[in-house]
Design an enzyme around this catalytic site. Structure first.
Site, PDB file in Angstrom:
ATOM      1  N   CYS A  19      79.078  38.569   7.761  1.00 55.80           N
ATOM      2  CA  CYS A  19      78.494  39.900   7.983  1.00 55.80           C
ATOM      3  C   CYS A  19      79.273  40.895   7.137  1.00 55.80           C
ATOM      4  CB  CYS A  19      78.581  40.296   9.455  1.00 55.80           C
ATOM      5  SG  CYS A  19      77.809  41.900   9.801  1.00 55.80           S
ATOM      6  N   CYS A  62      83.069  45.441  11.335  1.00 56.94           N
ATOM      7  CA  CYS A  62      83.507  46.082  12.577  1.00 56.94           C
ATOM      8  C   CYS A  62      84.882  45.529  12.947  1.00 56.94           C
ATOM      9  CB  CYS A  62      82.507  45.811  13.694  1.00 56.94           C
ATOM     10  SG  CYS A  62      80.849  46.374  13.288  1.00 56.94           S
ATOM     11  N   CYS A  99      85.342  42.547  15.554  1.00 55.24           N
ATOM     12  CA  CYS A  99      84.450  41.386  15.492  1.00 55.24           C
ATOM     13  C   CYS A  99      84.972  40.296  14.568  1.00 55.24           C
ATOM     14  CB  CYS A  99      83.063  41.850  15.039  1.00 55.24           C
ATOM     15  SG  CYS A  99      81.887  40.500  14.851  1.00 55.24           S
ATOM     16  N   GLU A 139      76.752  29.909  13.490  1.00 58.45           N
ATOM     17  CA  GLU A 139      76.769  29.429  14.862  1.00 58.45           C
ATOM     18  C   GLU A 139      75.591  30.018  15.636  1.00 58.45           C
ATOM     19  OE1 GLU A 139      81.196  28.118  15.895  1.00 58.45           O
ATOM     20  OE2 GLU A 139      80.921  30.276  16.077  1.00 58.45           O
ATOM     21  N   SER A 141      74.599  48.330  19.184  1.00 57.35           N
ATOM     22  CA  SER A 141      76.037  48.186  19.420  1.00 57.35           C
ATOM     23  C   SER A 141      76.670  49.558  19.243  1.00 57.35           C
ATOM     24  CB  SER A 141      76.633  47.191  18.415  1.00 57.35           C
ATOM     25  OG  SER A 141      76.120  45.908  18.659  1.00 57.35           O
ATOM     26  N   CYS A 183      80.565  36.817  22.869  1.00 59.06           N
ATOM     27  CA  CYS A 183      80.261  37.897  21.927  1.00 59.06           C
ATOM     28  C   CYS A 183      81.419  38.141  20.988  1.00 59.06           C
ATOM     29  CB  CYS A 183      79.997  39.205  22.660  1.00 59.06           C
ATOM     30  SG  CYS A 183      78.575  39.167  23.708  1.00 59.06           S
ATOM     31  N   CYS A 213      70.871  32.619  21.338  1.00 55.65           N
ATOM     32  CA  CYS A 213      71.432  33.686  20.512  1.00 55.65           C
ATOM     33  C   CYS A 213      71.474  33.183  19.078  1.00 55.65           C
ATOM     34  CB  CYS A 213      72.837  34.019  21.031  1.00 55.65           C
ATOM     35  SG  CYS A 213      73.702  35.253  20.053  1.00 55.65           S
TER      36      CYS A 213
HETATM   37  N1  SAH Z   1      75.361  42.671  14.030  1.00 61.70           N
HETATM   38  C1  SAH Z   1      74.591  42.972  15.174  1.00 61.70           C
HETATM   39  C2  SAH Z   1      74.193  41.726  15.889  1.00 61.70           C
HETATM   40  C3  SAH Z   1      75.360  40.925  16.426  1.00 61.70           C
HETATM   41  S1  SAH Z   1      75.444  41.254  18.102  1.00 61.70           S
HETATM   42  C4  SAH Z   1      75.332  43.927  16.069  1.00 61.70           C
HETATM   43  O1  SAH Z   1      76.509  44.132  15.857  1.00 61.70           O
HETATM   44  O2  SAH Z   1      74.695  44.484  16.963  1.00 61.70           O
HETATM   45  C5  SAH Z   1      77.036  40.808  18.536  1.00 61.70           C
HETATM   46  C6  SAH Z   1      77.500  41.696  19.675  1.00 61.70           C
HETATM   47  O3  SAH Z   1      78.804  41.284  20.049  1.00 61.70           O
HETATM   48  C7  SAH Z   1      77.591  43.126  19.235  1.00 61.70           C
HETATM   49  O4  SAH Z   1      77.222  44.012  20.267  1.00 61.70           O
HETATM   50  C8  SAH Z   1      79.057  43.242  18.934  1.00 61.70           C
HETATM   51  O5  SAH Z   1      79.446  44.558  18.933  1.00 61.70           O
HETATM   52  C9  SAH Z   1      79.661  42.402  20.029  1.00 61.70           C
HETATM   53  N2  SAH Z   1      81.023  41.993  19.743  1.00 61.70           N
HETATM   54  C10 SAH Z   1      81.602  41.812  18.535  1.00 61.70           C
HETATM   55  N3  SAH Z   1      82.895  41.453  18.677  1.00 61.70           N
HETATM   56  C11 SAH Z   1      83.134  41.418  20.012  1.00 61.70           C
HETATM   57  C12 SAH Z   1      84.292  41.094  20.790  1.00 61.70           C
HETATM   58  N4  SAH Z   1      85.430  40.735  20.213  1.00 61.70           N
HETATM   59  N5  SAH Z   1      84.176  41.139  22.131  1.00 61.70           N
HETATM   60  C13 SAH Z   1      83.011  41.467  22.713  1.00 61.70           C
HETATM   61  N6  SAH Z   1      81.896  41.766  22.032  1.00 61.70           N
HETATM   62  C14 SAH Z   1      81.954  41.748  20.690  1.00 61.70           C
HETATM   63 FE1  SF4 Z   2      78.536  42.403  11.918  1.00 59.61          FE
HETATM   64 FE2  SF4 Z   2      77.658  42.902  14.401  1.00 59.61          FE
HETATM   65 FE3  SF4 Z   2      80.082  41.783  13.983  1.00 59.61          FE
HETATM   66 FE4  SF4 Z   2      79.697  44.330  13.361  1.00 59.61          FE
HETATM   67  S1  SF4 Z   2      79.585  43.413  15.408  1.00 59.61           S
HETATM   68  S2  SF4 Z   2      80.748  42.812  12.065  1.00 59.61           S
HETATM   69  S3  SF4 Z   2      77.605  44.299  12.628  1.00 59.61           S
HETATM   70  S4  SF4 Z   2      78.092  40.883  13.515  1.00 59.61           S
END
Ligand code: SAH
Ligand code: SF4
Length: 352
Positions: A111, A115, A118, A91, A221, A343, A104
């Site tokens: 991935c 995390c 996520c 996406e 992050s 996000c 974006c």
């Molecule tokens: N993998 C990289 C790039 C993706 S950025 C990274 O993690 O930095 C995606 C952003 O969205 C990251 O800052 C991540 O921590 C945030 N994110 C992931 N799940 C989320 C959620 N449920 N609510 C808000 N932000 C979230």
């Molecule tokens: Fe991957 Fe970023 Fe999601 Fe963590 S927050 S699982 S590094 S996409």
């Protein structure tokens, strides 16, 4: 199958044209047709000889990813599910602002970082995207708004790029570097390096290379002020704990050598986990001397994830502490939540 020219570096494209017995300025014209004008049909590249166009079309194509689904939010955020030849899909999101807008983009199908908060991470990792697949996402977004040829100034709908979609860009480093180079090229799409931000979950050894090889802005992050909390939500922290992460960030800034340019620390606010006043104070101590600013992101809830969003008064109290210490710390309004484009909500399968 025809070879897609999108994703070849400038040098590689010049080599293709040279091999076909054409002069370098023809390669330059072809590059401009593809990346400045956004042309996808060789037949319409009228500055090139007809015979050359035909020979190109016989062997090559200029292909975008396939749009599987396009959705536009009530707040005008637009999201595409884009598919690739092998069936993989990612996406990409366009987030419009008053006088500009960010695309974006994703760097991997899925991935591997897992995390806990996520949605992308919950799907596991399928594969890295190629440079062409990364560039293609931006080009498709530009098609969608008809912003071709590249506007001469920087007042554009699609003015910025955030590498914050699916995947960990620093785990697909070479393809991401190659893609960014194409996107920044001033005879093509011409996005300034100052308008590009790469976000990482904290792949420590690669962070200084964002300054040397990519030369773009860095976002991290972080989401926790110490190892104890970060270990609970980000497995990568066990490999690269926060002290090492901060050292890598300092190194990045030293190399980038732009004293006024700060690193953005993304901080998701999760109810009862990382949103206390003590956490805010600890965070301030942690980033001391790093050159930081913050983005506070109220956690976006999704089905299957036990975490809850911090109540707004608590987010505001947290923010106040950071502001008082002199930091920039906007609370990020969630965009595109109604279409699952916010996000952490991106996923390749069953996305709605
Ligand atoms: N993998 C990289 C790039 C993706 S950025 C990274 O993690 O930095 C995606 C952003 O969205 C990251 O800052 C991540 O921590 C945030 N994110 C992931 N799940 C989320 C959620 N449920 N609510 C808000 N932000 C979230
Ligand atoms: Fe991957 Fe970023 Fe999601 Fe963590 S927050 S699982 S590094 S996409």
């Amino acid at each position: 199958m025809k070879v897609n020219l999108i994703g070849l570096s400038k040098e590689e494209l010049f080599a293709v044209v040279d091999e076909m017995g054409e002069k370098p300025f023809r390669a330059k014209q072809l590059w401009q047709w593809i990346y400045n004008k956004g042309e996808t049909d060789f037949a319409k590249m009228t500055s090139l000889a007809k015979d050359f166009r035909e020979r190109l079309a016989a062997k090559y194509e200029i292909a975008r990813p396939k749009v599987i689904r396009e959705l536009t939010s009530d707040d005008r955020t637009r999201k595409w599910l884009m598919g690739f030849a092998d069936g993989g899909a990612v996406e990409s999101v366009y987030i419009p602002e008053e006088d500009r807008g960010a695309v974006c983009i994703s760097t991997q199908v899925g991935c591997a970082m897992k995390c806990a908060f996520c949605n992308t991470g919950s799907q596991g990792f399928t594969r890295n995207l190629s440079a062409g697949e990364i560039v293609g996402q931006f080009m498709l977004a530009r098609d969608s708004y008809g912003e071709w040829p590249t506007p001469a100034d920087e007042t554009r709908y699609l003015s910025n790029i955030v590498v914050m979609g699916m995947g960990e860009p620093l785990n697909n480093f070479d393809n991401t570097v190659k893609a960014l180079k194409i996107l920044m090229d001033d005879e093509g799409i011409c996005i300034s390096r100052r308008r590009i931000t790469v976000s990482t979950s904290g792949i420590v050894p690669m962070i200084p290379k964002v300054a040397t090889d990519m030369r773009v802005r860095l976002a991290v992050s972080l989401h926790a002020p110490n190892d104890e909390i970060r270990n609970k939500i980000m497995p990568i922290n066990k490999k690269y704990p926060v002290a090492e992460l901060m050292a890598a960030c300092r190194e990045y800034r030293k190399i980038a050598n732009e004293p006024r340019q700060r690193i953005t620390f993304e901080y998701i606010m999760i109810d009862g986990l990382n949103d206390s006043e003590e956490c805010a104070h600890e965070l301030i101590r942690l980033v001391k001397g790093v050159g930081a600013k913050f983005n506070l992101i109220p956690f976006n809830e999704w089905a299957g994830c036990p975490f809850k969003t911090s109540p707004m008064p608590r987010v505001e109290r947290f923010q106040k502490i950071l502001l008082k210490a002199g930091y920039t710390a906007p609370i990020r309004a969630s965009r595109g939540r109604d279409i699952m484009a916010a996000c952490g909500q991106l996923k390749s399968k069953a996305a709605t």
